[in-house]
Design a protein around this motif. Structure first.
Motif, mmCIF file in Angstrom:
data_model
loop_
_atom_site.group_PDB
_atom_site.id
_atom_site.type_symbol
_atom_site.label_atom_id
_atom_site.label_comp_id
_atom_site.label_asym_id
_atom_site.label_seq_id
_atom_site.Cartn_x
_atom_site.Cartn_y
_atom_site.Cartn_z
ATOM 1 N N GLY A 7 8.050 34.203 -40.242
ATOM 2 C CA GLY A 7 9.246 33.895 -41.028
ATOM 3 C C GLY A 7 10.143 32.880 -40.334
ATOM 4 O O GLY A 7 10.674 31.963 -40.980
ATOM 5 N N ILE A 17 8.240 37.489 -47.405
ATOM 6 C CA ILE A 17 7.687 38.450 -48.373
ATOM 7 C C ILE A 17 6.682 37.737 -49.275
ATOM 8 O O ILE A 17 5.597 38.254 -49.562
ATOM 9 C CB ILE A 17 8.804 39.092 -49.223
ATOM 10 C CG1 ILE A 17 9.838 39.787 -48.325
ATOM 11 C CG2 ILE A 17 8.216 40.075 -50.241
ATOM 12 C CD1 ILE A 17 11.062 40.288 -49.073
ATOM 13 N N ARG A 58 17.487 34.927 -57.716
ATOM 14 C CA ARG A 58 16.935 34.845 -56.346
ATOM 15 C C ARG A 58 16.655 36.241 -55.776
ATOM 16 O O ARG A 58 17.044 36.579 -54.649
ATOM 17 C CB ARG A 58 17.877 34.067 -55.422
ATOM 18 C CG ARG A 58 18.133 32.647 -55.898
ATOM 19 C CD ARG A 58 18.924 31.836 -54.913
ATOM 20 N NE ARG A 58 19.148 30.494 -55.404
ATOM 21 C CZ ARG A 58 19.671 29.491 -54.695
ATOM 22 N NH1 ARG A 58 20.014 29.711 -53.449
ATOM 23 N NH2 ARG A 58 19.834 28.300 -55.217
ATOM 24 N N GLU A 59 15.970 37.024 -56.578
ATOM 25 C CA GLU A 59 15.708 38.417 -56.225
ATOM 26 C C GLU A 59 14.202 38.654 -56.133
ATOM 27 O O GLU A 59 13.445 38.220 -57.007
ATOM 28 C CB GLU A 59 16.320 39.322 -57.303
ATOM 29 C CG GLU A 59 16.128 40.805 -57.065
ATOM 30 C CD GLU A 59 16.689 41.631 -58.202
ATOM 31 O OE1 GLU A 59 17.082 42.786 -57.953
ATOM 32 O OE2 GLU A 59 16.735 41.141 -59.357
ATOM 33 N N ILE A 60 13.768 39.320 -55.064
ATOM 34 C CA ILE A 60 12.364 39.688 -54.884
ATOM 35 C C ILE A 60 12.272 41.209 -54.839
ATOM 36 O O ILE A 60 12.958 41.855 -54.039
ATOM 37 C CB ILE A 60 11.775 39.099 -53.588
ATOM 38 C CG1 ILE A 60 11.879 37.567 -53.570
ATOM 39 C CG2 ILE A 60 10.307 39.528 -53.427
ATOM 40 C CD1 ILE A 60 11.464 36.938 -52.255
ATOM 41 N N HIS A 100 5.474 39.351 -38.833
ATOM 42 C CA HIS A 100 6.136 38.757 -40.003
ATOM 43 C C HIS A 100 7.393 38.008 -39.588
ATOM 44 O O HIS A 100 7.669 36.914 -40.091
ATOM 45 C CB HIS A 100 6.496 39.836 -41.024
ATOM 46 C CG HIS A 100 5.319 40.581 -41.562
ATOM 47 N ND1 HIS A 100 4.802 41.691 -40.942
ATOM 48 C CD2 HIS A 100 4.549 40.357 -42.652
ATOM 49 C CE1 HIS A 100 3.770 42.139 -41.637
ATOM 50 N NE2 HIS A 100 3.590 41.351 -42.681
ATOM 51 N N ARG A 101 8.139 38.618 -38.677
ATOM 52 C CA ARG A 101 9.369 37.972 -38.202
ATOM 53 C C ARG A 101 9.047 36.634 -37.539
ATOM 54 O O ARG A 101 9.736 35.631 -37.757
ATOM 55 C CB ARG A 101 10.104 38.902 -37.232
ATOM 56 C CG ARG A 101 11.503 38.443 -36.864
ATOM 57 C CD ARG A 101 12.325 39.569 -36.244
ATOM 58 N NE ARG A 101 11.668 40.147 -35.060
ATOM 59 C CZ ARG A 101 11.112 41.366 -35.036
ATOM 60 N NH1 ARG A 101 11.117 42.113 -36.123
ATOM 61 N NH2 ARG A 101 10.551 41.830 -33.938
ATOM 62 N N GLU A 149 13.558 35.645 -46.611
ATOM 63 C CA GLU A 149 12.786 36.472 -47.540
ATOM 64 C C GLU A 149 11.497 35.778 -48.004
ATOM 65 O O GLU A 149 10.639 36.419 -48.613
ATOM 66 C CB GLU A 149 13.632 36.843 -48.763
ATOM 67 C CG GLU A 149 14.604 37.971 -48.522
ATOM 68 C CD GLU A 149 15.096 38.579 -49.819
ATOM 69 O OE1 GLU A 149 15.483 37.814 -50.722
ATOM 70 O OE2 GLU A 149 15.082 39.812 -49.930
ATOM 71 N N THR A 150 11.361 34.495 -47.697
ATOM 72 C CA THR A 150 10.120 33.776 -48.024
ATOM 73 C C THR A 150 8.923 34.456 -47.359
ATOM 74 O O THR A 150 7.803 34.362 -47.849
ATOM 75 C CB THR A 150 10.205 32.299 -47.578
ATOM 76 O OG1 THR A 150 11.382 31.706 -48.147
ATOM 77 C CG2 THR A 150 8.988 31.493 -48.048
ATOM 78 N N PHE A 161 15.088 31.203 -50.946
ATOM 79 C CA PHE A 161 14.890 32.575 -50.482
ATOM 80 C C PHE A 161 15.053 32.779 -48.975
ATOM 81 O O PHE A 161 15.043 33.930 -48.517
ATOM 82 C CB PHE A 161 13.514 33.080 -50.926
ATOM 83 C CG PHE A 161 13.448 33.328 -52.403
ATOM 84 C CD1 PHE A 161 13.999 34.473 -52.954
ATOM 85 C CD2 PHE A 161 12.863 32.409 -53.249
ATOM 86 C CE1 PHE A 161 13.958 34.704 -54.318
ATOM 87 C CE2 PHE A 161 12.814 32.618 -54.612
ATOM 88 C CZ PHE A 161 13.365 33.771 -55.158
ATOM 89 N N LYS A 191 4.439 48.737 -51.188
ATOM 90 C CA LYS A 191 5.356 48.687 -50.037
ATOM 91 C C LYS A 191 4.665 48.944 -48.708
ATOM 92 O O LYS A 191 5.017 48.346 -47.692
ATOM 93 C CB LYS A 191 6.518 49.669 -50.251
ATOM 94 C CG LYS A 191 7.571 49.097 -51.194
ATOM 95 C CD LYS A 191 8.815 49.933 -51.268
ATOM 96 C CE LYS A 191 9.868 49.200 -52.110
ATOM 97 N NZ LYS A 191 11.079 50.005 -52.318
#
Length: 351
Positions: free
Chosen positions: A277, A169, A255-257, A273-274, A166-167, A163, A264
């Motif tokens: 990440g 998330i 591989r979809e979240i 988060h960035r 996107e991990t 991912f 949301k």
């Protein structure tokens, strides 16, 4: 005196498939509830027709972990009328490697003797002494299986490889104790993936949130809905239509979240988060770093966030954060939102 972890085992059960194709619950010691017995029969794969053999599966139901090993009977053996059988061990603790090793020993005992008596003797030996020694069927020593190894056995590096950025998330969803549902048609893929996710929040060391293998049956879904946050695995693709079960849906093969509309706002991404990440992706992408080192890198970053949250709480009445106290700090909207929901998850929020 028995070691404390021997007291974590609850029962051992036996399921057989005979030469007529019938699958039966044959024996159990000391006992399991009728509801759990139905779940074990459903999960042992012997009732699934010709969908293939799952040699080892694990999950939990009503806070009881279960571990099921299934083998095909190899003749000649004492089991002349049995084609396959499953050994189901139930326990209070999460430790798949421990119970896989133990159930393999029990399987060999049953294959050789064709009677549950030897299995019960082995079970009681582990229950009372923490050890089951057998020259012919293999040995099992309970103290060889540290729970920390079970926590580290899932691969965060594999999650990040699938991912990427996107991990974050998934990290956010676990941090905020959201309801995460994972779909994959292969049970083995679900077991591997779901057990890795709690390591993203290592400070909690909480694998009770993992339900690796759940079916869309009323009793299992009712049990799941009693949990405030969870990571649940499903092989049935129909689960994608059950938005009442999840805040975040992960379609593993694609591989979809997907983040539900209702979640949301809480899951809105910002600079914090960035930053996290980037740490996750860079650490997991370093081939020199072990799983334990990757988890430590993420944990260090998490503890920085939690330390900031704790210091904010200390300045508040009763050491509980309010939305007003967060607004006074003039954080960017996404950061303020994340810290508010994280404070709730960490029980630092004034209600």
């Amino acid at each position: 005196m028995a070691a404390p972890d021997t007291q974590l085992m609850l029962s051992v059960g036996l399921i057989e498939k005979d030469i007529n194709g019938d699958t039966l619950w044959v024996w159990c010691y000391p006992s399991v509830s009728p509801e759990l017995r139905d779940v074990l029969l459903n999960k042992c794969c012997l009732t699934h027709g010709n969908q293939g053999l799952n040699t080892f599966v694990f999950s939990q139901f009503c806070r009881t972990w279960y571990y099921i090993s299934t083998v095909e009977v190899q003749q000649p053996t004492a089991l002349t009328k049995v084609t396959h059988f499953s050994i189901a061990v139930t326990a209070k603790d999460f430790n798949p490697e421990k119970y896989a090793a133990f159930s393999r020993v029990l399987c060999r005992m049953y294959m050789k003797h064709g009677s549950p008596v030897k299995m019960m003797e082995g079970y009681i030996a582990v229950l009372t002494k923490g050890i089951c020694l057998s020259d012919e069927n293999g040995s099992f020593v309970i103290k060889d299986y540290d729970v920390r190894k079970a926590y580290l056995a899932g691969s965060v590096k594999d999650v990040v490889a699938q991912f990427g950025m996107e991990t974050i998330i998934l990290y956010t969803a676990v941090m905020l104790k959201k309801r995460i549902v994972v779909h994959h048609p292969r049970v083995e893929a679900l077991l591997e993936f779901t057990r890795a996710l709690p390591a993203l929040t290592w400070h909690r060391k909480d694998w009770s949130i993992v339900h690796p293998y759940v079916s869309l049956t009323d009793c299992e879904l009712e049990n799941l809905k009693t949990c405030t946050g969870y990571i649940a695995g499903f092989v049935d693709p129909e689960v994608s239509n059950r938005s009442d079960l999840f805040d975040v849906f992960i379609n593993l093969p694609d591989r979809e979240i997907i983040v539900c509309q209702a979640a949301k706002e809480a899951m809105a991404m910002g600079k914090v988060h960035r930053d996290v990440g980037l740490v996750i992706v860079q650490s997991a992408g370093d081939t020199e770093r072990t799983e334990a080192q990757v988890i430590k890198d993420i944990s260090v970053k998490t503890r920085e966030i939690l330390a900031s949250l704790a210091s904010l709480a200390e300045e508040c009445e009763n050491s509980k954060i309010t939305l007003e106290s967060l607004k006074q700090c003039h954080f960017p909207p996404a950061t303020e939102n994340f810290l508010f929901h994280l404070a709730a998850a960490e029980q630092l929020l004034k209600i």
